[in-house]
Scaffold this active site. Structure first.
Site, PDB file in Angstrom:
ATOM      1  N   ASP A 124      -2.766  -1.929  -8.261  1.00 50.90           N
ATOM      2  CA  ASP A 124      -3.179  -2.038  -9.654  1.00 50.90           C
ATOM      3  C   ASP A 124      -2.692  -0.795 -10.395  1.00 50.90           C
ATOM      4  O   ASP A 124      -2.239   0.163  -9.768  1.00 50.90           O
ATOM      5  CB  ASP A 124      -4.693  -2.245  -9.784  1.00 50.90           C
ATOM      6  CG  ASP A 124      -5.525  -1.154  -9.129  1.00 50.90           C
ATOM      7  OD1 ASP A 124      -4.947  -0.264  -8.475  1.00 50.90           O
ATOM      8  OD2 ASP A 124      -6.760  -1.190  -9.274  1.00 50.90           O
ATOM      9  N   TYR A 157      -2.280   2.772 -12.485  1.00 48.80           N
ATOM     10  CA  TYR A 157      -2.943   4.069 -12.419  1.00 48.80           C
ATOM     11  C   TYR A 157      -4.080   4.082 -13.435  1.00 48.80           C
ATOM     12  O   TYR A 157      -3.977   3.504 -14.517  1.00 48.80           O
ATOM     13  CB  TYR A 157      -1.955   5.186 -12.728  1.00 48.80           C
ATOM     14  CG  TYR A 157      -0.853   5.318 -11.704  1.00 48.80           C
ATOM     15  CD1 TYR A 157      -1.128   5.668 -10.381  1.00 48.80           C
ATOM     16  CD2 TYR A 157       0.479   5.081 -12.053  1.00 48.80           C
ATOM     17  CE1 TYR A 157      -0.115   5.788  -9.445  1.00 48.80           C
ATOM     18  CE2 TYR A 157       1.501   5.205 -11.117  1.00 48.80           C
ATOM     19  CZ  TYR A 157       1.201   5.552  -9.813  1.00 48.80           C
ATOM     20  OH  TYR A 157       2.207   5.666  -8.880  1.00 48.80           O
ATOM     21  N   PHE A 204       3.932   1.409  -9.489  1.00 53.73           N
ATOM     22  CA  PHE A 204       4.243   2.746  -8.965  1.00 53.73           C
ATOM     23  C   PHE A 204       4.756   3.724 -10.031  1.00 53.73           C
ATOM     24  O   PHE A 204       4.811   4.928  -9.785  1.00 53.73           O
ATOM     25  CB  PHE A 204       5.256   2.679  -7.803  1.00 53.73           C
ATOM     26  CG  PHE A 204       4.727   2.004  -6.585  1.00 53.73           C
ATOM     27  CD1 PHE A 204       3.814   2.645  -5.761  1.00 53.73           C
ATOM     28  CD2 PHE A 204       5.116   0.710  -6.264  1.00 53.73           C
ATOM     29  CE1 PHE A 204       3.308   2.012  -4.622  1.00 53.73           C
ATOM     30  CE2 PHE A 204       4.619   0.065  -5.134  1.00 53.73           C
ATOM     31  CZ  PHE A 204       3.714   0.725  -4.318  1.00 53.73           C
ATOM     32  N   HIS A 234       2.271   1.390   3.114  1.00 50.37           N
ATOM     33  CA  HIS A 234       2.202   1.851   1.724  1.00 50.37           C
ATOM     34  C   HIS A 234       2.699   3.298   1.633  1.00 50.37           C
ATOM     35  O   HIS A 234       2.490   4.091   2.556  1.00 50.37           O
ATOM     36  CB  HIS A 234       0.753   1.762   1.230  1.00 50.37           C
ATOM     37  CG  HIS A 234       0.613   1.874  -0.238  1.00 50.37           C
ATOM     38  ND1 HIS A 234       0.526   3.091  -0.883  1.00 50.37           N
ATOM     39  CD2 HIS A 234       0.554   0.914  -1.202  1.00 50.37           C
ATOM     40  CE1 HIS A 234       0.412   2.868  -2.180  1.00 50.37           C
ATOM     41  NE2 HIS A 234       0.423   1.571  -2.406  1.00 50.37           N
TER      42      HIS A 234
END
Length: 223
Positions: free
Chosen positions: A68, A70, A81, A190
């Site tokens: 989701d 920031y 990202f 991740h």
């Protein structure tokens, strides 16, 4: 309405028009409208569908799935990202750039907005497209996952030879939506500092993407 098909300005609108009339979208809109009254929601409304607007359906050739947005002020820009220009680079993005510089040792300049990637056909799609300020994961299980799953399945069903980069559990949860006979799936942990050393570092995904694109006679990505 916060979620509106008119906010998508390219061929994605054709694929999403029917989906936007479904009951779960109305429920999600109701939830977001309430959130908008009582708290701050990221990203800015105009950027909620920025990933789709920057990377059209027809131009999509690589997909990078995030979790989701920031949740701190000034960071989220609608691309997974990525952060807005001049913002401090978050740890996961820093690790992405570390792996990228290992793949391409002569690269020493990085665009943290990732807009240049999106403009080359890299769809930077979060699983959940909004978040409450300072509360990571606060908009999970409200309907976004259903919409983003539909987006991924639409790509899988209607295109071929897309390269999907699945980094971490949230992204891997979408794997069942992808026809592996038609597409290319690259998997890794991740890039978070909690998991990057378990196999994200050294995965060589940026090199592998361009190797696949080269063999397909497609333009390679200028990372």
């Amino acid at each position: 309405m916060i979620i509106n098909i008119n906010k998508i300005n390219n061929d994605w609108s054709k694929f999403l028009k029917k989906e936007f009339s479904k009951k779960y979208i109305f429920k999600l809109n109701k939830f977001l409208s309430k959130e908008d009254l009582i708290t701050t929601v990221y990203p800015n409304k105009k950027n909620i569908f920025r990933a789709l607007n920057l990377t059209s359906f027809s131009e999509t050739k690589v997909v990078i799935i995030g979790q989701d947005p920031y949740h701190n002020n000034g960071q989220a820009n609608g691309l997974s990202f990525a952060v807005n220009d001049r913002e401090k680079i978050p740890p996961s993005l820093r690790n992405i750039f570390k792996e990228l510089s290992d793949n391409y040792p002569h690269k020493n300049e990085f665009d943290s907005s990732l807009e240049s990637w999106a403009q080359q056909g890299v769809l930077l799609l979060n699983s959940v497209l909004t978040v409450r300020e300072k509360k990571a994961g606060s908009h999970q299980n409200m309907g976004w996952e259903e919409l983003t799953s539909f987006i991924i399945k639409s790509l899988s069903d209607n295109k071929s030879n897309i390269i999907f980069l699945l980094w971490g559990k949230h992204a891997l949860d979408k794997q069942s939506l992808i026809n592996e006979k038609k597409h290319h799936i690259l998997k890794a942990p991740h890039p978070s500092p909690l998991s990057a050393y378990r196999g994200f570092f050294g995965c060589k995904h940026f090199l592998k993407v361009n190797y696949i694109l080269k063999n397909l006679n497609h333009n390679q990505i200028k990372w």
